[in-house]
Motif scaffolding. Structure first.
Motif, PDB file in Angstrom:
ATOM      1  N   LEU A  41      12.222   6.573   1.750  1.00 32.97           N
ATOM      2  CA  LEU A  41      10.897   6.147   1.265  1.00 32.97           C
ATOM      3  C   LEU A  41      10.261   7.233   0.401  1.00 32.97           C
ATOM      4  CD1 LEU A  41       9.458   4.674   4.590  1.00 32.97           C
ATOM      5  CD2 LEU A  41      10.493   3.406   2.696  1.00 32.97           C
ATOM      6  N   GLU A  42       9.278   6.803  -0.378  1.00 27.86           N
ATOM      7  CA  GLU A  42       8.560   7.762  -1.244  1.00 27.86           C
ATOM      8  C   GLU A  42       7.522   8.531  -0.448  1.00 27.86           C
ATOM      9  OE1 GLU A  42       6.833   6.564  -5.149  1.00 27.86           O
ATOM     10  OE2 GLU A  42       7.855   4.695  -4.617  1.00 27.86           O
ATOM     11  N   PRO A  43       7.270   9.794  -0.813  1.00 27.60           N
ATOM     12  CA  PRO A  43       6.176  10.530  -0.163  1.00 27.60           C
ATOM     13  C   PRO A  43       4.818   9.998  -0.633  1.00 27.60           C
ATOM     14  CG  PRO A  43       7.471  11.968  -1.612  1.00 27.60           C
ATOM     15  CD  PRO A  43       7.967  10.582  -1.817  1.00 27.60           C
ATOM     16  N   PRO A  44       3.735  10.323   0.098  1.00 27.85           N
ATOM     17  CA  PRO A  44       2.403   9.929  -0.380  1.00 27.85           C
ATOM     18  C   PRO A  44       2.138  10.558  -1.742  1.00 27.85           C
ATOM     19  CG  PRO A  44       2.249  11.608   1.323  1.00 27.85           C
ATOM     20  CD  PRO A  44       3.682  11.165   1.293  1.00 27.85           C
ATOM     21  N   LYS A  45       1.224   9.950  -2.501  1.00 29.54           N
ATOM     22  CA  LYS A  45       0.960  10.504  -3.842  1.00 29.54           C
ATOM     23  C   LYS A  45       0.229  11.836  -3.757  1.00 29.54           C
ATOM     24  CE  LYS A  45       0.989   6.033  -6.021  1.00 29.54           C
ATOM     25  NZ  LYS A  45       0.147   4.871  -6.217  1.00 29.54           N
ATOM     26  N   GLN A  46      -0.627  11.961  -2.758  1.00 29.76           N
ATOM     27  CA  GLN A  46      -1.387  13.215  -2.650  1.00 29.76           C
ATOM     28  C   GLN A  46      -1.787  13.516  -1.209  1.00 29.76           C
ATOM     29  OE1 GLN A  46      -5.610  13.703  -4.351  1.00 29.76           O
ATOM     30  NE2 GLN A  46      -4.336  14.889  -5.728  1.00 29.76           N
ATOM     31  N   VAL A  47      -1.789  14.813  -0.899  1.00 32.91           N
ATOM     32  CA  VAL A  47      -2.343  15.269   0.378  1.00 32.91           C
ATOM     33  C   VAL A  47      -3.463  16.235   0.010  1.00 32.91           C
ATOM     34  CG1 VAL A  47      -1.900  16.471   2.538  1.00 32.91           C
ATOM     35  CG2 VAL A  47      -0.092  15.071   1.515  1.00 32.91           C
ATOM     36  N   TYR A  48      -4.673  15.912   0.436  1.00 34.43           N
ATOM     37  CA  TYR A  48      -5.828  16.740   0.051  1.00 34.43           C
ATOM     38  C   TYR A  48      -6.419  17.372   1.309  1.00 34.43           C
ATOM     39  CZ  TYR A  48      -9.473  18.325  -3.081  1.00 34.43           C
ATOM     40  OH  TYR A  48     -10.285  19.106  -3.854  1.00 34.43           O
ATOM     41  N   ALA A  49      -6.445  18.703   1.330  1.00 35.39           N
ATOM     42  CA  ALA A  49      -6.997  19.391   2.504  1.00 35.39           C
ATOM     43  C   ALA A  49      -8.402  19.890   2.215  1.00 35.39           C
ATOM     44  CB  ALA A  49      -6.117  20.570   2.880  1.00 35.39           C
ATOM     45  N   TYR A  82       0.788  -1.242   0.000  1.00 37.19           N
ATOM     46  CA  TYR A  82       0.000   0.000   0.000  1.00 37.19           C
ATOM     47  C   TYR A  82       0.820   1.292   0.000  1.00 37.19           C
ATOM     48  CZ  TYR A  82      -4.133  -2.857   0.772  1.00 37.19           C
ATOM     49  OH  TYR A  82      -5.141  -3.761   0.633  1.00 37.19           O
ATOM     50  N   TRP A  83       2.093   1.228   0.346  1.00 36.21           N
ATOM     51  CA  TRP A  83       2.847   2.477   0.361  1.00 36.21           C
ATOM     52  C   TRP A  83       3.449   2.736  -1.011  1.00 36.21           C
ATOM     53  CZ3 TRP A  83       2.076   6.225   3.441  1.00 36.21           C
ATOM     54  CH2 TRP A  83       2.875   7.367   3.306  1.00 36.21           C
ATOM     55  N   PRO A  84       3.500   3.978  -1.550  1.00 37.40           N
ATOM     56  CA  PRO A  84       2.981   5.209  -0.966  1.00 37.40           C
ATOM     57  C   PRO A  84       1.447   5.312  -1.005  1.00 37.40           C
ATOM     58  CG  PRO A  84       3.873   5.637  -3.163  1.00 37.40           C
ATOM     59  CD  PRO A  84       4.153   4.203  -2.855  1.00 37.40           C
ATOM     60  N   ALA A  85       0.910   5.957   0.016  1.00 39.45           N
ATOM     61  CA  ALA A  85      -0.542   6.148   0.092  1.00 39.45           C
ATOM     62  C   ALA A  85      -1.025   6.915  -1.135  1.00 39.45           C
ATOM     63  CB  ALA A  85      -0.884   6.944   1.351  1.00 39.45           C
ATOM     64  N   ASN A  86      -2.228   6.599  -1.570  1.00 43.20           N
ATOM     65  CA  ASN A  86      -2.823   7.379  -2.669  1.00 43.20           C
ATOM     66  C   ASN A  86      -3.216   8.761  -2.192  1.00 43.20           C
ATOM     67  OD1 ASN A  86      -3.253   4.418  -3.180  1.00 43.20           O
ATOM     68  ND2 ASN A  86      -3.614   5.337  -5.188  1.00 43.20           N
ATOM     69  N   VAL A  87      -3.817   8.819  -0.994  1.00 40.74           N
ATOM     70  CA  VAL A  87      -4.198  10.141  -0.498  1.00 40.74           C
ATOM     71  C   VAL A  87      -4.285  10.175   1.026  1.00 40.74           C
ATOM     72  CG1 VAL A  87      -6.660   9.721  -0.999  1.00 40.74           C
ATOM     73  CG2 VAL A  87      -5.889  12.041  -0.663  1.00 40.74           C
ATOM     74  N   HIS A  88      -3.668  11.225   1.582  1.00 38.85           N
ATOM     75  CA  HIS A  88      -3.916  11.566   2.985  1.00 38.85           C
ATOM     76  C   HIS A  88      -4.975  12.667   2.941  1.00 38.85           C
ATOM     77  CE1 HIS A  88      -0.527   9.308   4.364  1.00 38.85           C
ATOM     78  NE2 HIS A  88       0.400  10.192   4.097  1.00 38.85           N
ATOM     79  N   LEU A  89      -6.140  12.369   3.483  1.00 37.76           N
ATOM     80  CA  LEU A  89      -7.196  13.380   3.555  1.00 37.76           C
ATOM     81  C   LEU A  89      -7.063  14.088   4.896  1.00 37.76           C
ATOM     82  CD1 LEU A  89      -9.399  13.712   1.448  1.00 37.76           C
ATOM     83  CD2 LEU A  89     -10.912  12.395   2.907  1.00 37.76           C
ATOM     84  N   ILE A  90      -7.027  15.402   4.876  1.00 37.83           N
ATOM     85  CA  ILE A  90      -6.795  16.152   6.127  1.00 37.83           C
ATOM     86  C   ILE A  90      -7.620  17.442   6.113  1.00 37.83           C
ATOM     87  CG2 ILE A  90      -4.434  15.305   6.459  1.00 37.83           C
ATOM     88  CD1 ILE A  90      -3.482  18.024   5.298  1.00 37.83           C
ATOM     89  N   GLY A  91      -7.652  18.125   7.257  1.00 39.62           N
ATOM     90  CA  GLY A  91      -8.211  19.469   7.301  1.00 39.62           C
ATOM     91  C   GLY A  91      -7.107  20.457   6.940  1.00 39.62           C
ATOM     92  N   LYS A  92      -7.505  21.641   6.504  1.00 42.31           N
ATOM     93  CA  LYS A  92      -6.529  22.577   5.936  1.00 42.31           C
ATOM     94  C   LYS A  92      -5.466  23.053   6.937  1.00 42.31           C
ATOM     95  CE  LYS A  92      -9.537  26.545   6.740  1.00 42.31           C
ATOM     96  NZ  LYS A  92     -10.252  27.700   6.190  1.00 42.31           N
ATOM     97  N   GLU A  93      -5.781  22.986   8.248  1.00 41.89           N
ATOM     98  CA  GLU A  93      -4.845  23.561   9.229  1.00 41.89           C
ATOM     99  C   GLU A  93      -3.615  22.695   9.461  1.00 41.89           C
ATOM    100  OE1 GLU A  93      -7.266  21.650   9.913  1.00 41.89           O
ATOM    101  OE2 GLU A  93      -6.783  20.514  11.713  1.00 41.89           O
ATOM    102  N   ILE A  94      -3.615  21.442   8.933  1.00 45.16           N
ATOM    103  CA  ILE A  94      -2.457  20.589   9.199  1.00 45.16           C
ATOM    104  C   ILE A  94      -1.720  20.214   7.908  1.00 45.16           C
ATOM    105  CG2 ILE A  94      -3.271  19.749  11.433  1.00 45.16           C
ATOM    106  CD1 ILE A  94      -4.287  17.230  10.103  1.00 45.16           C
ATOM    107  N   MET A  95      -1.912  21.049   6.884  1.00 41.84           N
ATOM    108  CA  MET A  95      -1.254  20.818   5.609  1.00 41.84           C
ATOM    109  C   MET A  95       0.273  20.832   5.737  1.00 41.84           C
ATOM    110  SD  MET A  95      -1.585  20.218   2.496  1.00 41.84           S
ATOM    111  CE  MET A  95      -2.760  20.687   1.281  1.00 41.84           C
ATOM    112  N   TRP A  96       0.809  21.864   6.385  1.00 40.22           N
ATOM    113  CA  TRP A  96       2.259  22.058   6.469  1.00 40.22           C
ATOM    114  C   TRP A  96       2.975  20.802   6.970  1.00 40.22           C
ATOM    115  CZ3 TRP A  96       5.757  25.279   4.693  1.00 40.22           C
ATOM    116  CH2 TRP A  96       6.996  25.421   5.346  1.00 40.22           C
ATOM    117  N   PHE A  97       2.450  20.232   8.063  1.00 40.87           N
ATOM    118  CA  PHE A  97       3.078  19.035   8.631  1.00 40.87           C
ATOM    119  C   PHE A  97       3.103  17.899   7.604  1.00 40.87           C
ATOM    120  CE2 PHE A  97       0.620  21.227  11.944  1.00 40.87           C
ATOM    121  CZ  PHE A  97       1.646  21.629  12.768  1.00 40.87           C
ATOM    122  N   HIS A  98       2.014  17.789   6.845  1.00 43.08           N
ATOM    123  CA  HIS A  98       1.875  16.664   5.917  1.00 43.08           C
ATOM    124  C   HIS A  98       2.672  16.820   4.626  1.00 43.08           C
ATOM    125  CE1 HIS A  98      -1.415  15.453   8.554  1.00 43.08           C
ATOM    126  NE2 HIS A  98      -1.334  14.269   7.987  1.00 43.08           N
TER     127      HIS A  98
END
Ligand code: MSP
Length: 540
Positions: A308-316, A279-295
């Protein structure tokens, strides 16, 4: 082979009880996970809780319990709410679990071995609500208050270990530049790029004054900074680092048999040792907009350090307010679990799901309004509910079973074209995570079907024996459109869509979306009992 698809939610702080914000992210991940399972993808959906850090210690002290007791109490509340909301996660990771702690220690060991961690002293500002270090410049602009909660920043001065974040910033920047869909939506990407251009310091990753956390390997006087601990969950849950000790075995839920209304518990299956490879890298980390920077900055840098590879997408996604104001208990507009339950009691779980997804284009801020919730229910009743009802009445009444279509007119061809377009439009909406469209596209087809029924007037055709063939065609095409609309609604309205299809004689258990879309309702189908999917509510 089925493609792997890995989606995550943030892991939530269990220092309080879950509310609309937490439920929204989790429901959004749920609809996407359901779609991918139905599409035949080998899907893994992870959620969990982030149990360490100062906030937990403080809240526990106020309540006179230990942080672990506080976590255990509230984690049970989160887990129960997810059950009530029929969330189909495959795993729930707790950062206080042995399997996570083992994985995190392995991660930090590896960073140490790679020369990315060194000891120093930290002097500066800390936002305890966000568990975040704040630079002097940032602190000054917010008058030494948290940009998120408005509470005063706290001055920290202590020995600490640092992670060589700066070393990885060029790679992080390059990754963001080269992968335009890594950070979504687009507007968030620009914010991150400009913040990165302002410069980034190495990251303090340990606290010597805190006991509640994962010990720093080789220096148990320090516990790890909560974001290093928390972000790691996305791979420790897949077993990364587990080979370093006897990791706790875990129970996974089996969602392989799609579709699934998920009201029954899922049988545990044996944990696979290959989850990380699969399963890695993740297809998407779904998050709220306030924690984008960390992700999109800390997390990729950590992963680069690990090779390791980063996740494919981070969606806020955006933030919910309620009736135009920030949700707050004192204002009486706080949408907590009880308010959600009351909404579900009135409109059904699927009614509430539909409202949340259709409330705004995905990524935008959203505002809970009771009258819009009622309007969303009415839309379901008047559009898909109504056209299913019409078909369920007319077919048995005029023909007994579903007649075959005869000669096609332009108006029929226009509706057929819409039916044929739906699967690709839907796939593209899910691929781009346009969740509002995922809810609306099937409803638009149902709306067009109502228009078609009004324009072709089968109730008039039925009175004229010379129009028998025409009536057959109209009934067949309208029924095919309702069927396609319900199939497309399965991820969004799992119970109602399956119930509507059952009325039409179709059992969806074990079938995939491609199969269902490719298999129109057979001529001669015997419809079952027609009961309104979205009964009208009694006026108060
Ligand atoms: N523990 C961290 C996340 C670590 S992820 C590796 C955290 N936890 S939290 O409990 O504060 O949850 C934050 C998340 O809850 C947000 O990112 C968002 O998904 C959701 N929401 C909380 N309040 C919200 C709103 N008012 N509106 C929408 N979602 C918000 O941060």
């Amino acid at each position: 082979m089925n493609q792997p698809f890995y989606i995550t939610t943030p892991i939530y702080y269990p220092n309080g009880e879950p509310h609309l914000g937490h439920a929204y992210t989790t429901l959004c991940a749920d609809v996407v996970a359901r779609y991918h399972r139905l599409a035949g993808d080998d899907t893994f959906f992870l959620t969990g809780t982030d149990e360490h850090g100062i906030k937990m210690v403080k809240t526990a002290a106020e309540r006179g319990v230990s942080p672990q007791q506080l976590a255990d109490q509230n984690v049970a509340v989160f887990e129960n709410l997810w059950k009530e909301l029929q969330i189909t996660h495959d795993d729930f990771i707790r950062t206080s679990s042995d399997r996570h702690k083992t994985g995190v220690q392995a991660i930090v060991q590896k960073m140490i071995a790679n020369g990315d961690i060194y000891k120093g002293a930290y002097q500066g500002w800390y936002d305890e609500g966000q568990e975040e270090f704040v630079t002097e410049t940032e602190a000054k602009t917010t008058e030494y208050k948290s940009a998120i909660s408005g509470r005063p920043l706290v001055r920290y001065s202590e020995p600490t270990y640092f992670f060589s974040l700066k070393k990885y910033i060029p790679r992080v920047q390059e990754h963001i530049q080269k992968n335009p869909t890594f950070i979504q939506p687009e507007s968030r990407r620009n914010e991150v790029i400009s913040k990165l251009n302002q410069g980034v310091e190495d990251l303090s990753i340990s606290r010597a004054t805190l006991k509640w956390g994962i010990p720093m390997p080789h220096d148990p006087d320090h516990v790890l900074y909560v974001w290093i601990d928390a972000l790691s969950n996305y791979i420790t849950a897949l077993g990364y680092g587990a080979e370093h000790a006897g990791a706790e075995r875990r129970e996974l839920r089996d969602h392989s048999a799609a579709p699934d209304s998920s009201s029954t518990p899922h049988p545990p299956t044996s944990p696979s040792p290959n989850l990380f490879e699969k399963y890695w890298p993740a297809n998407v980390h779904l998050i709220g907009k306030e924690i984008m920077w960390f992700h999109v900055v800390y997390w990729p840098a950590m992963l680069f350090s690990l090779g390791l590879e980063p996740p494919k997408q981070v969606y806020a996604h955006g933030w919910w307010t309620a009736e135009g104001k920030k949700m707050s208990k004192s204002m009486g507009n706080f949408i907590d679990a009880d308010r959600l339950r009351a909404a579900i009691a009135k409109y059904g779980l699927d009614g509430v799901r539909y409202y949340l997804f259709r409330a705004a284009p995905f990524g935008n801020d959203l505002d809970w309004k009771d009258d819009e919730l009622a309007a969303a229910h009415n839309e379901l009743a008047n559009v898909i509910g109504n056209c299913l009802n019409r078909i369920m009445t007319m077919v048995p009444k005029y023909r007994g079973t579903l007649p075959a279509a005869a000669e096609l007119h332009d108006i029929d061809r226009a509706l057929i074209e819409k039916i044929q377009k739906l699967p690709t439009d839907l796939a593209s909406a899910y691929q781009r995570l346009e969740l509002q469209q995922c809810a609306l596209l099937p409803i638009e087809l149902a709306r067009a079907t109502n228009g078609y029924i009004e324009a072709t007037a089968p109730f008039k055709l039925a009175k004229d024996p010379a129009q028998a063939a025409r009536l057959d065609t109209v009934l067949n095409i309208a029924a095919q459109a309702v069927y396609a609309s319900l199939v497309a609604l399965l991820p969004v309205l799992p119970d109602k869509a399956a119930a509507g299809l059952a009325q039409m004689g179709i059992d969806v258990a074990g079938k995939t979306l491609p199969h269902l879309f490719a298999t129109p309702l057979p001529t001669g189908t015997q419809f079952g009992q027609g009961t309104p999917l979205f009964p009208r509510l009694e006026a108060k």
